[in-house]
Scaffold this motif. Structure first.
Motif, mmCIF file in Angstrom:
data_model
loop_
_atom_site.group_PDB
_atom_site.id
_atom_site.type_symbol
_atom_site.label_atom_id
_atom_site.label_comp_id
_atom_site.label_asym_id
_atom_site.label_seq_id
_atom_site.Cartn_x
_atom_site.Cartn_y
_atom_site.Cartn_z
ATOM 1 N N ARG A 15 33.457 26.701 29.491
ATOM 2 C CA ARG A 15 33.352 28.126 29.844
ATOM 3 C C ARG A 15 31.724 28.113 30.646
ATOM 4 N NH1 ARG A 15 32.268 31.125 24.311
ATOM 5 N NH2 ARG A 15 31.214 32.504 25.760
ATOM 6 N N LYS A 16 31.631 26.919 31.389
ATOM 7 C CA LYS A 16 30.365 26.866 32.047
ATOM 8 C C LYS A 16 30.107 27.905 33.227
ATOM 9 C CE LYS A 16 32.477 23.830 35.494
ATOM 10 N NZ LYS A 16 32.748 22.340 36.087
ATOM 11 N N ASN A 17 31.130 28.703 33.648
ATOM 12 C CA ASN A 17 30.641 29.701 34.475
ATOM 13 C C ASN A 17 30.315 30.960 33.938
ATOM 14 O OD1 ASN A 17 31.559 28.134 36.908
ATOM 15 N ND2 ASN A 17 33.543 28.998 36.762
ATOM 16 N N ASP A 18 30.851 31.010 32.573
ATOM 17 C CA ASP A 18 30.086 31.915 31.633
ATOM 18 C C ASP A 18 28.757 31.959 31.427
ATOM 19 O OD1 ASP A 18 32.742 32.824 31.406
ATOM 20 O OD2 ASP A 18 32.953 32.362 29.513
ATOM 21 N N PRO A 47 27.643 34.852 26.183
ATOM 22 C CA PRO A 47 27.252 33.532 26.407
ATOM 23 C C PRO A 47 25.681 33.313 26.031
ATOM 24 C CG PRO A 47 28.126 34.628 28.498
ATOM 25 C CD PRO A 47 28.148 35.552 27.249
ATOM 26 N N LEU A 94 26.230 30.817 33.505
ATOM 27 C CA LEU A 94 25.404 30.874 34.849
ATOM 28 C C LEU A 94 24.297 32.002 34.848
ATOM 29 C CD1 LEU A 94 28.270 30.152 37.665
ATOM 30 C CD2 LEU A 94 26.328 28.546 36.528
ATOM 31 N N ASN A 95 24.651 33.156 34.381
ATOM 32 C CA ASN A 95 23.981 34.148 34.319
ATOM 33 C C ASN A 95 22.898 34.553 33.001
ATOM 34 O OD1 ASN A 95 24.656 35.077 36.772
ATOM 35 N ND2 ASN A 95 26.402 36.046 36.005
ATOM 36 N N LYS A 111 17.954 29.172 28.799
ATOM 37 C CA LYS A 111 18.617 27.790 29.451
ATOM 38 C C LYS A 111 17.463 26.870 29.161
ATOM 39 C CE LYS A 111 21.647 29.598 32.926
ATOM 40 N NZ LYS A 111 21.828 29.510 34.576
#
Length: 158
Positions: free
Chosen positions: A75-78, A18, A80-81, A87
């Protein structure tokens, strides 16, 4: 490879990592922003040849941007971290791009209005020429001042 199958291949495939995917996307954003800056300069200076020369690059870079953003959304959840600094940098690049894209839309709209005004001037001149040089009927329906043997029509959709 057929043209049809080529259209379904993404212009960009983001890496599985990511953080690296976000960095690649920022490079794509920078590339598209640079194209828009060049296009804005060409539009503002009325350099049509430069504007037209940019279009293939703009299309390719826009497609890469669209495909990359689509992959990020999927892949938005990928993401998050991903580190907050990365970001934040991504958001800054996206905001800077948005400003240039809005300027581009305004420049394109100015160009559209200019072309419309030019078209109206051409049509007005053509109508006046037709009135001046074409068939002219007098008050009693008699032809006067006929100067051409070929019929002439004016296509206003041109």
């Amino acid at each position: 490879m057929s043209t049809q199958s080529k259209n379904f291949e993404p212009a960009i495939t983001l890496p599985a990592d990511p953080a690296r995917a976000m960095q690649d996307m920022m490079e794509t954003i920078d590339s598209l922003r640079a194209v828009y800056v060049e296009e804005n300069e060409a539009l503002n200076a009325a350099r049509t040849r430069d504007f037209m020369a940019l279009q293939p690059r703009k299309l390719e870079t826009t497609r890469a941007y669209h495909d990359g953003i689509s992959q990020m959304i999927a892949r938005k959840n990928d993401f998050l971290n991903v580190h907050p600094d990365l970001k934040s940098l991504f958001r800054q690049k996206q905001e800077a791009f948005t400003i240039v894209a809005e300027e581009n839309m305004e420049a394109l709209d100015r160009m559209r209005r200019s072309v419309n005004r030019l078209n109206e001037r051409i049509m007005t001149a053509a109508r006046k020429s037709m009135e001046r040089d074409g068939v002219n009927y007098g008050a009693h329906g008699k032809m006067k001042g006929y100067q051409s043997t070929a019929p002439m029509t004016l296509n206003e959709s041109a």
